[in-house]
Design a protein around this motif. Sequence first.
Motif, PDB file in Angstrom:
ATOM      1  N   ILE A  28     -12.222  -5.273   6.400  1.00  0.00           N
ATOM      2  CA  ILE A  28     -11.909  -4.886   7.780  1.00  0.00           C
ATOM      3  C   ILE A  28     -10.921  -3.720   7.815  1.00  0.00           C
ATOM      4  CG2 ILE A  28     -10.911  -5.744   9.975  1.00  0.00           C
ATOM      5  CD1 ILE A  28     -13.763  -6.750   9.287  1.00  0.00           C
ATOM      6  N   ALA A  29     -10.032  -3.611   6.866  1.00  0.00           N
ATOM      7  CA  ALA A  29      -9.094  -2.487   6.752  1.00  0.00           C
ATOM      8  C   ALA A  29      -8.227  -2.709   5.522  1.00  0.00           C
ATOM      9  CB  ALA A  29      -8.194  -2.349   7.977  1.00  0.00           C
ATOM     10  N   GLY A  30      -7.524  -3.838   5.511  1.00  0.00           N
ATOM     11  CA  GLY A  30      -6.519  -4.148   4.507  1.00  0.00           C
ATOM     12  C   GLY A  30      -5.416  -4.874   5.253  1.00  0.00           C
ATOM     13  N   PRO A  31      -4.210  -4.994   4.673  1.00  0.00           N
ATOM     14  CA  PRO A  31      -3.148  -5.694   5.389  1.00  0.00           C
ATOM     15  C   PRO A  31      -2.867  -4.985   6.711  1.00  0.00           C
ATOM     16  CG  PRO A  31      -2.252  -4.407   3.568  1.00  0.00           C
ATOM     17  CD  PRO A  31      -3.735  -4.402   3.416  1.00  0.00           C
ATOM     18  N   GLY A  32      -2.360  -5.752   7.687  1.00  0.00           N
ATOM     19  CA  GLY A  32      -2.042  -5.130   8.975  1.00  0.00           C
ATOM     20  C   GLY A  32      -3.075  -5.425  10.041  1.00  0.00           C
ATOM     21  N   GLU A  75      -9.535   9.460   9.427  1.00  0.00           N
ATOM     22  CA  GLU A  75      -9.163   8.791  10.673  1.00  0.00           C
ATOM     23  C   GLU A  75      -9.024   7.273  10.453  1.00  0.00           C
ATOM     24  OE1 GLU A  75     -11.427  10.366  13.934  1.00  0.00           O
ATOM     25  OE2 GLU A  75     -11.044   8.574  15.111  1.00  0.00           O
ATOM     26  N   ASP A  76      -9.903   6.713   9.638  1.00  0.00           N
ATOM     27  CA  ASP A  76      -9.796   5.277   9.316  1.00  0.00           C
ATOM     28  C   ASP A  76      -8.451   4.977   8.653  1.00  0.00           C
ATOM     29  OD1 ASP A  76     -12.393   4.885  10.224  1.00  0.00           O
ATOM     30  OD2 ASP A  76     -13.291   4.981   8.216  1.00  0.00           O
ATOM     31  N   LEU A  77      -8.048   5.869   7.742  1.00  0.00           N
ATOM     32  CA  LEU A  77      -6.755   5.660   7.067  1.00  0.00           C
ATOM     33  C   LEU A  77      -5.598   5.767   8.057  1.00  0.00           C
ATOM     34  CD1 LEU A  77      -7.092   7.606   3.677  1.00  0.00           C
ATOM     35  CD2 LEU A  77      -7.246   5.145   4.062  1.00  0.00           C
ATOM     36  N   ASP A  78      -5.731   6.723   9.003  1.00  0.00           N
ATOM     37  CA  ASP A  78      -4.664   6.892  10.001  1.00  0.00           C
ATOM     38  C   ASP A  78      -4.503   5.626  10.840  1.00  0.00           C
ATOM     39  OD1 ASP A  78      -4.303   9.443   9.092  1.00  0.00           O
ATOM     40  OD2 ASP A  78      -5.431  10.412  10.705  1.00  0.00           O
ATOM     41  N   ILE A  79      -5.640   5.022  11.181  1.00  0.00           N
ATOM     42  CA  ILE A  79      -5.584   3.795  11.987  1.00  0.00           C
ATOM     43  C   ILE A  79      -4.943   2.666  11.187  1.00  0.00           C
ATOM     44  CG2 ILE A  79      -7.001   1.985  13.058  1.00  0.00           C
ATOM     45  CD1 ILE A  79      -8.986   4.205  13.808  1.00  0.00           C
ATOM     46  N   TRP A  80      -5.330   2.581   9.941  1.00  0.00           N
ATOM     47  CA  TRP A  80      -4.790   1.517   9.068  1.00  0.00           C
ATOM     48  C   TRP A  80      -3.271   1.682   8.922  1.00  0.00           C
ATOM     49  CZ3 TRP A  80      -5.790   1.359   3.103  1.00  0.00           C
ATOM     50  CH2 TRP A  80      -5.308   0.152   2.580  1.00  0.00           C
ATOM     51  N   ASP A  81      -2.831   2.937   8.680  1.00  0.00           N
ATOM     52  CA  ASP A  81      -1.386   3.211   8.592  1.00  0.00           C
ATOM     53  C   ASP A  81      -0.682   2.755   9.862  1.00  0.00           C
ATOM     54  OD1 ASP A  81      -1.794   4.368   6.167  1.00  0.00           O
ATOM     55  OD2 ASP A  81      -1.488   6.439   6.822  1.00  0.00           O
ATOM     56  N   GLU A  82      -1.311   3.081  10.970  1.00  0.00           N
ATOM     57  CA  GLU A  82      -0.734   2.717  12.276  1.00  0.00           C
ATOM     58  C   GLU A  82      -0.572   1.191  12.382  1.00  0.00           C
ATOM     59  OE1 GLU A  82      -0.038   4.060  15.414  1.00  0.00           O
ATOM     60  OE2 GLU A  82      -0.325   2.252  16.614  1.00  0.00           O
ATOM     61  N   CYS A  83      -1.598   0.467  11.940  1.00  0.00           N
ATOM     62  CA  CYS A  83      -1.524  -1.008  12.004  1.00  0.00           C
ATOM     63  C   CYS A  83      -0.381  -1.520  11.133  1.00  0.00           C
ATOM     64  CB  CYS A  83      -2.840  -1.646  11.545  1.00  0.00           C
ATOM     65  SG  CYS A  83      -4.178  -1.377  12.697  1.00  0.00           S
ATOM     66  N   CYS A  84      -0.224  -0.942   9.950  1.00  0.00           N
ATOM     67  CA  CYS A  84       0.854  -1.396   9.063  1.00  0.00           C
ATOM     68  C   CYS A  84       2.215  -0.970   9.598  1.00  0.00           C
ATOM     69  CB  CYS A  84       0.625  -0.886   7.640  1.00  0.00           C
ATOM     70  SG  CYS A  84      -0.741  -1.744   6.847  1.00  0.00           S
ATOM     71  N   PRO A 136      -1.220   0.441  -1.004  1.00  0.00           N
ATOM     72  CA  PRO A 136      -1.514   1.595  -0.155  1.00  0.00           C
ATOM     73  C   PRO A 136      -1.323   1.310   1.339  1.00  0.00           C
ATOM     74  CG  PRO A 136      -3.292   1.247  -1.730  1.00  0.00           C
ATOM     75  CD  PRO A 136      -2.337   0.110  -1.904  1.00  0.00           C
ATOM     76  N   GLY A 137      -1.630   0.096   1.773  1.00  0.00           N
ATOM     77  CA  GLY A 137      -1.513  -0.233   3.205  1.00  0.00           C
ATOM     78  C   GLY A 137      -0.079  -0.163   3.688  1.00  0.00           C
ATOM     79  N   LEU A 138       0.803  -0.939   3.051  1.00  0.00           N
ATOM     80  CA  LEU A 138       2.205  -0.973   3.497  1.00  0.00           C
ATOM     81  C   LEU A 138       2.901   0.357   3.232  1.00  0.00           C
ATOM     82  CD1 LEU A 138       3.380  -3.322   5.008  1.00  0.00           C
ATOM     83  CD2 LEU A 138       1.603  -4.143   3.514  1.00  0.00           C
ATOM     84  N   ASN A 139       2.466   1.036   2.161  1.00  0.00           N
ATOM     85  CA  ASN A 139       3.014   2.363   1.867  1.00  0.00           C
ATOM     86  C   ASN A 139       2.712   3.313   3.034  1.00  0.00           C
ATOM     87  OD1 ASN A 139       3.936   3.945  -0.799  1.00  0.00           O
ATOM     88  ND2 ASN A 139       2.644   5.272   0.417  1.00  0.00           N
ATOM     89  N   GLY A 140       1.464   3.291   3.461  1.00  0.00           N
ATOM     90  CA  GLY A 140       1.040   4.167   4.571  1.00  0.00           C
ATOM     91  C   GLY A 140       1.777   3.822   5.853  1.00  0.00           C
ATOM     92  N   GLY A 141       1.967   2.525   6.093  1.00  0.00           N
ATOM     93  CA  GLY A 141       2.639   2.100   7.321  1.00  0.00           C
ATOM     94  C   GLY A 141       4.086   2.547   7.339  1.00  0.00           C
ATOM     95  N   SER A 142       4.726   2.411   6.178  1.00  0.00           N
ATOM     96  CA  SER A 142       6.129   2.774   6.077  1.00  0.00           C
ATOM     97  C   SER A 142       6.308   4.286   6.269  1.00  0.00           C
ATOM     98  CB  SER A 142       6.648   2.312   4.712  1.00  0.00           C
ATOM     99  OG  SER A 142       7.959   2.754   4.509  1.00  0.00           O
ATOM    100  N   HIS A 143       5.381   5.068   5.688  1.00  0.00           N
ATOM    101  CA  HIS A 143       5.424   6.526   5.886  1.00  0.00           C
ATOM    102  C   HIS A 143       5.238   6.876   7.347  1.00  0.00           C
ATOM    103  CE1 HIS A 143       4.793   8.694   1.857  1.00  0.00           C
ATOM    104  NE2 HIS A 143       5.508   7.602   1.686  1.00  0.00           N
ATOM    105  N   ARG A 144       4.279   6.222   7.972  1.00  0.00           N
ATOM    106  CA  ARG A 144       3.975   6.518   9.373  1.00  0.00           C
ATOM    107  C   ARG A 144       5.221   6.302  10.235  1.00  0.00           C
ATOM    108  NH1 ARG A 144      -0.079   7.122  13.569  1.00  0.00           N
ATOM    109  NH2 ARG A 144      -1.393   7.722  11.832  1.00  0.00           N
TER     110      ARG A 144
END
Length: 434
Positions: A240-244, A107-116, A144-152
């Motif tokens: 705090i999370a990473g970028p985003g 869930e933490d990763l999902d939130i981080w992806d969402e922020c990115c 990993p942060g921007l990658n996750g955001g772009s996928h999301r």
Amino acid sequence: MTNYYQPEIETMPREELEKLQSERLVAQVKHVYENVKMYHDRMVEAGITPEDIHGIEDLHKLPFVTKDDLRDQYPYGMCAVPLTDCVRIQSTSGTTGRRVVAFYTQEDLDIWDECCARAIVGVGGTKDDVVHVSYGYGLFTGGPGLNGGSHRLGSLTLPMSSGNTERQIQFMTDLGSTILCCTPSYAHFLGEEIKARGLKDQLKLKAGIFGAEPWTEEMRHNIEELLGIKAYDIYGLTEIAGPGVSCECQAQAGMHIQEDHFIPEIIDPDTGEVLPDGQVGELVFSSITKKAFPLLRYRTRDLCYLTHEKCSCGRTTVRMHKPMGRSDDMIIVKGVNVFPSQIETVLLKLGYLANYMIYVDRIGTKDTIEVHVELTPEMAQDEYPDIPKREKRIVSELKSMLGIQVDVKVVPPQTIQRSEGKAIRVMDKRNLYR
Ligand code: ADP
Ligand code: ZN
């Protein structure tokens, strides 16, 4: 699972947003009190229990957490869920000391992806973009942060990682990358390379999302010019999370903080007192949704200010101004506080590129500071580059900016080492004597 995919939160009326923050904060305080011994003990010491925290108005009652606390609790001390619930670790770059390891649940990763994802949308990105991620992958959060955001978001993602400039440029032109994500120093380097090869016309880039290190407005203009794009600032930290954690919108006027997940405060670094909008101080974050590694009132050591003024983009979230550097980036030379960003401003203003290195040393009891700066390729082509005159000019500009005498050496192009990740700007040899 709570649905955190809520981009509409960015334009929520403040009252509603603060109500949401309060609910999340109350739950988070209970979570850390029950699951992290250090928090439990600190709160007992401070004479408070979770019942004393009714909402964001009580945030100031909570004790601060520092980077040293995290280092003391390494590796598992701050983890607030059983390890079996964690699915990932990331780690700080170790720019200022021992690395900190942060844990994430799914869930933490999902939130981080969402922020990115929100960050990419904020700069005008859509699922039709080709997102070229040249931040490092691995322990560093950038890739990993921007990658996750772009996928999301559903964009085509190029997981380039850093380095191999040849391949970066080839993929960028062959695959038509439209959004570049990397450190500003690497973006600048790529820009110089692309210019030298005369490939600017072949780029489809329209925007860049650059962060992980301080950079100046002058640097932004240079990158925009070199790559023919709009360059946006993104901020975050592993703890705090990473970028985003925050990112600029198309107004390019400060970074919107994802306040439904992170509550910012600016404090006086000496007294801990909370400062009002517009005043520069240390940025402090409370992460109110993160489960595995929840930090409350974490002192980032980054110096900036906040503004709640309305943004032309329509987002209601608070904006943070570009951090001018960290309190621990600051070098004290000859008794004067010097930030690398101040030196960068002067150099860029005089037409140099951001290829410089600051050497600090101590001879006897006297501090010395010398800045090496590269001639640009154009300057070097000049028949009479007149190095002594150039050096004198920089010395005089630095003197008026910093108030101290700085030695300057102008060196040929391509002689200062480039960085593919976070730029290293200072070599402080005095540390060796400590
Ligand atoms: P480390 O502290 O070891 O560098 P991180 O990789 O987590 O670990 O980096 C987070 C830090 O990077 C922030 O605290 C801040 O100092 C810096 N940083 C990140 N984004 C920016 C930005 N856009 N502008 C200035 N500094 C930034
Ligand atoms: Zn905005």
